[in-house]
Design an enzyme around this catalytic site. Structure first.
Site, PDB file in Angstrom:
ATOM      1  N   ASP A   1      23.747  81.091  65.877  1.00 47.85           N
ATOM      2  CA  ASP A   1      23.020  81.546  67.067  1.00 47.85           C
ATOM      3  C   ASP A   1      22.837  80.402  68.070  1.00 47.85           C
ATOM      4  OD1 ASP A   1      21.374  82.967  68.802  1.00 47.85           O
ATOM      5  OD2 ASP A   1      19.573  82.635  67.585  1.00 47.85           O
TER       6      ASP A   1
ATOM      7  N   GLY B   1      24.465  72.267  63.049  1.00 54.01           N
ATOM      8  CA  GLY B   1      24.671  73.487  62.268  1.00 54.01           C
ATOM      9  C   GLY B   1      26.138  73.798  62.041  1.00 54.01           C
TER      10      GLY B   1
ATOM     11  N   HIS C   1      17.300  89.953  65.880  1.00 51.17           N
ATOM     12  CA  HIS C   1      16.442  89.914  64.695  1.00 51.17           C
ATOM     13  C   HIS C   1      16.369  91.263  63.987  1.00 51.17           C
ATOM     14  CE1 HIS C   1      14.516  86.198  66.731  1.00 51.17           C
ATOM     15  NE2 HIS C   1      15.546  85.873  65.981  1.00 51.17           N
TER      16      HIS C   1
HETATM   17  C1  LIG Z   1      19.057  80.338  70.567  1.00 49.62           C
HETATM   18  S1  LIG Z   1      18.143  79.048  69.828  1.00 49.62           S
HETATM   19  C2  LIG Z   1      17.942  79.578  68.164  1.00 49.62           C
HETATM   20  C3  LIG Z   1      16.999  80.683  67.948  1.00 49.62           C
HETATM   21  C4  LIG Z   1      16.823  81.080  66.500  1.00 49.62           C
HETATM   22  N1  LIG Z   1      18.095  81.215  65.809  1.00 49.62           N
HETATM   23  C5  LIG Z   1      16.080  82.388  66.388  1.00 49.62           C
HETATM   24  O1  LIG Z   1      16.734  83.441  66.371  1.00 49.62           O
HETATM   25  O2  LIG Z   1      14.855  82.374  66.293  1.00 49.62           O
HETATM   26  C6  LIG Z   1      19.352  77.802  69.609  1.00 49.62           C
HETATM   27  C7  LIG Z   1      18.826  76.573  68.880  1.00 49.62           C
HETATM   28  O3  LIG Z   1      19.945  75.761  68.501  1.00 49.62           O
HETATM   29  C8  LIG Z   1      19.585  74.394  68.632  1.00 49.62           C
HETATM   30  N2  LIG Z   1      20.866  73.671  68.645  1.00 49.62           N
HETATM   31  C9  LIG Z   1      21.676  73.380  69.685  1.00 49.62           C
HETATM   32  N3  LIG Z   1      22.828  72.812  69.248  1.00 49.62           N
HETATM   33  C10 LIG Z   1      22.761  72.781  67.885  1.00 49.62           C
HETATM   34  C11 LIG Z   1      23.641  72.358  66.845  1.00 49.62           C
HETATM   35  N4  LIG Z   1      24.849  71.879  67.119  1.00 49.62           N
HETATM   36  N5  LIG Z   1      23.240  72.495  65.567  1.00 49.62           N
HETATM   37  C12 LIG Z   1      22.018  72.991  65.271  1.00 49.62           C
HETATM   38  N6  LIG Z   1      21.135  73.411  66.204  1.00 49.62           N
HETATM   39  C13 LIG Z   1      21.509  73.321  67.495  1.00 49.62           C
HETATM   40  C14 LIG Z   1      18.721  74.370  69.864  1.00 49.62           C
HETATM   41  O4  LIG Z   1      17.887  73.242  69.866  1.00 49.62           O
HETATM   42  C15 LIG Z   1      17.939  75.675  69.732  1.00 49.62           C
HETATM   43  O5  LIG Z   1      16.734  75.467  69.037  1.00 49.62           O
END
Ligand SMILES: C[S@@+](CC[C@H](N)C(=O)[O-])C[C@H]1O[C@@H](n2cnc3c(N)ncnc32)[C@H](O)[C@@H]1O
Length: 282
Positions: free
Chosen positions: A162, A142, A18
């Protein structure tokens, strides 16, 4: 999907990720021209540090909360602390994740799309950013968004990728989707997070990124445990494609400050360096 970021929010890897994101958003705002931001794995935007999950893991305690206690007056960290709403001498209760940081950085002319696969997390993100103009939360994949949303009309901006690295084939999926996104929008600023578990795995990660043969890639790494000295995450890595001017030096200072305050017995390292040059040799 078992991964829940609520256990990890505000840990040292979130801090490293971040702090870099905040610097990139700040750099984009140096020009008045509108920018676009895409967060492919957005999470729930805001994390309650008093939740049972956060208290159980203690990761925020050893991460952002410790950093705030020990490094509140570090000039290098001022931008990051301001962005997360932290104030010296007060305990942070809610930690803003990438989605919240992006939403808060938008000016009236900017736009963002936040994509999250888990419906409950996406709904939480939706609630957290409601009222912020020009932000759309999508429930879905994503990686698919890298294809469907790029290039953006604004032609400038950033993409944060991420993932949780839960799936065995995550790297393959990520690199394929990123390559497609980059092909569509080669001038975008991309931040790709990767975990550092030990030196061997780190080298593999960097080799995979180098093999893409994409110029202007920075690697920003922060490890706070000795190699092989922790079960799980030893360090946090970010590949930054098309970094803004001056980011390498600035992040170097920021990561050194985080390392100083969070590394146990001075273990690990803070290292921000060019992974690839301005041009790739033919
Ligand atoms: C490491 S966390 C993200 C943290 C966030 N980017 C932050 O920095 O606050 C990963 C997230 O990706 C989601 N996720 C997993 N596979 C995904 C996909 N294919 N597309 C979108 N989100 C996904 C999970 O549910 C989780 O909430």
């Amino acid at each position: 999907m078992n991964y829940q970021h609520l256990y990890h929010a505000g840990n040292f890897a979130d801090v490293a990720k971040h702090a870099a994101l905040v610097e990139c958003l700040t750099a984009l705002k140096r020009k008045d021209k509108a920018f676009f931001a895409l967060d492919t794995h957005a999470g729930r935007a805001v994390y309650d540090l008093r939740s049972a999950q956060a208290r159980k893991s203690g990761e925020a305690e050893r991460g952002v909360l410790r950093l705030l206690e020990r490094g509140a007056n570090e000039p290098a960290l001022a931008n990051y602390f301001a962005a997360i709403g932290a104030r010296a001498g007060t305990r942070l209760r809610r930690y803003p994740g990438s989605a919240a940081l992006i939403a808060a950085a938008l000016r009236p002319q900017d736009r963002a799309v936040l994509v999250e696969a888990v419906p409950a997390e996406a709904r939480a993100a939706e609630r957290a950013v409601r009222g912020t103009r020009r932000v759309r939360v999508e429930t879905g994949d994503g990686y698919a968004a890298l294809k469907s949303l790029l290039p953006p009309l604004e032609r400038r901006g950033l993409v944060l990728i991420d993932p949780a690295y839960e799936a065995v084939e995550e790297w393959r999926t990520l690199l394929r989707a990123f390559t497609e996104g980059y092909r569509r929008w080669p001038t975008g600023l991309y931040l790709i997070w990767y975990p550092i578990l030990d030196e061997r795995q780190r080298r593999t990660a960097l080799a995979r990124l180098e093999a893409l043969r994409i110029p202007k890639v920075l690697s920003a790494e922060l490890a706070i445990h000795p190699d092989g000295g922790a079960t799980g995450l030893v360090g946090s890595g970010l590949a930054i494609v098309n970094p803004p001017f001056g980011l390498e030096a600035r992040l170097g200072e920021i990561y050194a400050a985080i390392h100083r305050h969070l590394a146990a017995d001075d273990a690990g390292y803070a290292q921000v360096a060019r992974l690839t040059g301005e041009r790739m040799a033919q």
